[in-house]
Design a protein around this motif. Structure first.
Motif, PDB file in Angstrom:
ATOM      1  N   THR A 134     -25.547  11.654  22.523  1.00  0.00           N
ATOM      2  CA  THR A 134     -25.571  12.607  21.268  1.00  0.00           C
ATOM      3  C   THR A 134     -26.697  13.722  21.298  1.00  0.00           C
ATOM      4  N   GLN A 135     -27.933  12.969  21.678  1.00  0.00           N
ATOM      5  CA  GLN A 135     -29.119  13.806  21.709  1.00  0.00           C
ATOM      6  C   GLN A 135     -29.150  14.720  22.888  1.00  0.00           C
ATOM      7  N   LEU A 136     -28.747  14.245  24.096  1.00  0.00           N
ATOM      8  CA  LEU A 136     -28.597  15.037  25.063  1.00  0.00           C
ATOM      9  C   LEU A 136     -27.688  16.264  24.937  1.00  0.00           C
ATOM     10  N   GLN A 137     -26.387  15.829  24.310  1.00  0.00           N
ATOM     11  CA  GLN A 137     -25.360  16.860  23.971  1.00  0.00           C
ATOM     12  C   GLN A 137     -25.985  17.964  23.206  1.00  0.00           C
ATOM     13  N   ARG A 138     -26.893  17.592  22.129  1.00  0.00           N
ATOM     14  CA  ARG A 138     -27.529  18.541  21.088  1.00  0.00           C
ATOM     15  C   ARG A 138     -28.187  19.546  21.977  1.00  0.00           C
ATOM     16  N   ARG A 139     -29.181  18.804  22.714  1.00  0.00           N
ATOM     17  CA  ARG A 139     -29.966  19.887  23.653  1.00  0.00           C
ATOM     18  C   ARG A 139     -29.257  20.785  24.316  1.00  0.00           C
ATOM     19  N   ASN A 140     -27.995  20.455  25.012  1.00  0.00           N
ATOM     20  CA  ASN A 140     -27.299  21.156  25.675  1.00  0.00           C
ATOM     21  C   ASN A 140     -26.372  22.256  24.829  1.00  0.00           C
ATOM     22  N   ASP A 141     -26.262  22.125  23.573  1.00  0.00           N
ATOM     23  CA  ASP A 141     -25.837  23.196  22.725  1.00  0.00           C
ATOM     24  C   ASP A 141     -26.709  24.120  22.360  1.00  0.00           C
ATOM     25  N   ILE A 142     -27.986  23.783  22.450  1.00  0.00           N
ATOM     26  CA  ILE A 142     -29.079  24.650  22.144  1.00  0.00           C
ATOM     27  C   ILE A 142     -29.119  25.529  23.484  1.00  0.00           C
ATOM     28  N   ALA A 143     -29.062  25.116  24.635  1.00  0.00           N
ATOM     29  CA  ALA A 143     -28.888  25.944  25.889  1.00  0.00           C
ATOM     30  C   ALA A 143     -27.837  26.782  25.754  1.00  0.00           C
ATOM     31  N   LEU A 144     -26.713  26.349  25.300  1.00  0.00           N
ATOM     32  CA  LEU A 144     -25.684  27.479  24.945  1.00  0.00           C
ATOM     33  C   LEU A 144     -25.828  28.611  23.951  1.00  0.00           C
ATOM     34  N   SER A 145     -26.699  28.179  22.957  1.00  0.00           N
ATOM     35  CA  SER A 145     -27.173  29.407  22.086  1.00  0.00           C
ATOM     36  C   SER A 145     -27.869  30.092  22.701  1.00  0.00           C
ATOM     37  N   LEU A 146     -28.779  29.577  23.449  1.00  0.00           N
ATOM     38  CA  LEU A 146     -29.800  30.513  24.300  1.00  0.00           C
ATOM     39  C   LEU A 146     -29.052  31.348  25.062  1.00  0.00           C
ATOM     40  N   ASP A 198     -36.600  30.533  16.671  1.00  0.00           N
ATOM     41  CA  ASP A 198     -35.630  29.295  15.970  1.00  0.00           C
ATOM     42  C   ASP A 198     -35.185  28.419  17.240  1.00  0.00           C
ATOM     43  N   LEU A 199     -34.883  29.016  18.155  1.00  0.00           N
ATOM     44  CA  LEU A 199     -34.374  28.108  19.373  1.00  0.00           C
ATOM     45  C   LEU A 199     -35.237  27.163  20.100  1.00  0.00           C
ATOM     46  N   GLN A 200     -36.645  27.870  20.114  1.00  0.00           N
ATOM     47  CA  GLN A 200     -37.494  27.155  20.730  1.00  0.00           C
ATOM     48  C   GLN A 200     -37.905  25.897  19.760  1.00  0.00           C
ATOM     49  N   SER A 201     -37.765  26.239  18.402  1.00  0.00           N
ATOM     50  CA  SER A 201     -38.148  25.126  17.438  1.00  0.00           C
ATOM     51  C   SER A 201     -36.849  24.024  17.497  1.00  0.00           C
ATOM     52  N   GLN A 202     -35.627  24.399  17.577  1.00  0.00           N
ATOM     53  CA  GLN A 202     -34.818  23.567  17.793  1.00  0.00           C
ATOM     54  C   GLN A 202     -34.683  22.658  18.884  1.00  0.00           C
ATOM     55  N   LEU A 203     -35.022  23.350  20.195  1.00  0.00           N
ATOM     56  CA  LEU A 203     -35.296  22.684  21.202  1.00  0.00           C
ATOM     57  C   LEU A 203     -36.277  21.671  21.281  1.00  0.00           C
ATOM     58  N   GLU A 204     -37.589  21.912  20.529  1.00  0.00           N
ATOM     59  CA  GLU A 204     -38.513  20.885  20.368  1.00  0.00           C
ATOM     60  C   GLU A 204     -38.325  19.563  19.571  1.00  0.00           C
TER      61      GLU A 204
END
Length: 168
Positions: A46-58, A132-138
């Motif tokens: 789930t955490q790996l998928q969340r990181r991937n969602d951030i990549a899509l937003s980026l 915001d995306l950087q913060s979410q990624l961290e």
């Protein structure tokens, strides 16, 4: 003969005590090892998928720029989508799945770095959204680290070294 009977009774009680201890130690609050490991595995995925969602937003943000390299963006989008499909297709917890997930997660992390570099080269994009995306990624990376650490601890606890996510 009396000592032998007394010794026999003591041995029986000792065996019963050891059996009960092993029974309790072998199960964590009635949960079996596979269930505990599988639950932890699902949390890690789930955490790996969340990181991937951030990549899509980026990627969406990068696409707002006319000067962003469309070929690079498509390569990143393709890799991110491939990771999503892979994660969605994993059902069983076994050493092959863990190894492939680790490999795909590393590739996805590389794509994320590529996307961040691409974004940094286009200063005309919204700085607030980027921060915001950087913060979410961290935060996502911290959650991934915590989930990996927990999963690996459980693998060691249940003596399933074949399932370790990071074999060092």
């Amino acid at each position: 003969k009396g000592r032998f009977v007394a010794l026999n009774i003591i041995m029986q009680k000792l065996n019963l005590t050891v059996f009960i201890f092993l029974l309790i130690a072998g199960c964590s609050n009635g949960e079996d090892a596979l269930t505990v490991l599988n639950d932890s595995w699902i949390k890690l995925k789930t955490q790996l998928q969340r990181r991937n969602d951030i990549a899509l937003s980026l990627i969406v943000e990068i696409n707002k720029s006319d000067s962003a390299g469309k070929i690079s963006v498509e390569q990143i989008r393709s890799g991110v989508s491939e990771f999503d499909l892979f994660i969605d297709s994993t059902r069983n917890l076994d050493s092959l799945t863990v190894r492939l997930t680790k490999q795909k997660a590393d590739e996805s992390g590389g794509l994320m770095s590529k996307a961040l570099n691409l974004r940094m080269n286009h200063s005309e994009l919204n700085e607030k959204e980027f921060r915001d995306l950087q913060s979410q990624l961290e935060e996502a990376e911290n959650r991934i680290h915590a989930a990996k650490t927990n999963f690996n601890k459980l693998c060691i606890q249940y003596k399933r070294m074949d399932l370790l996510f990071d074999k060092r």
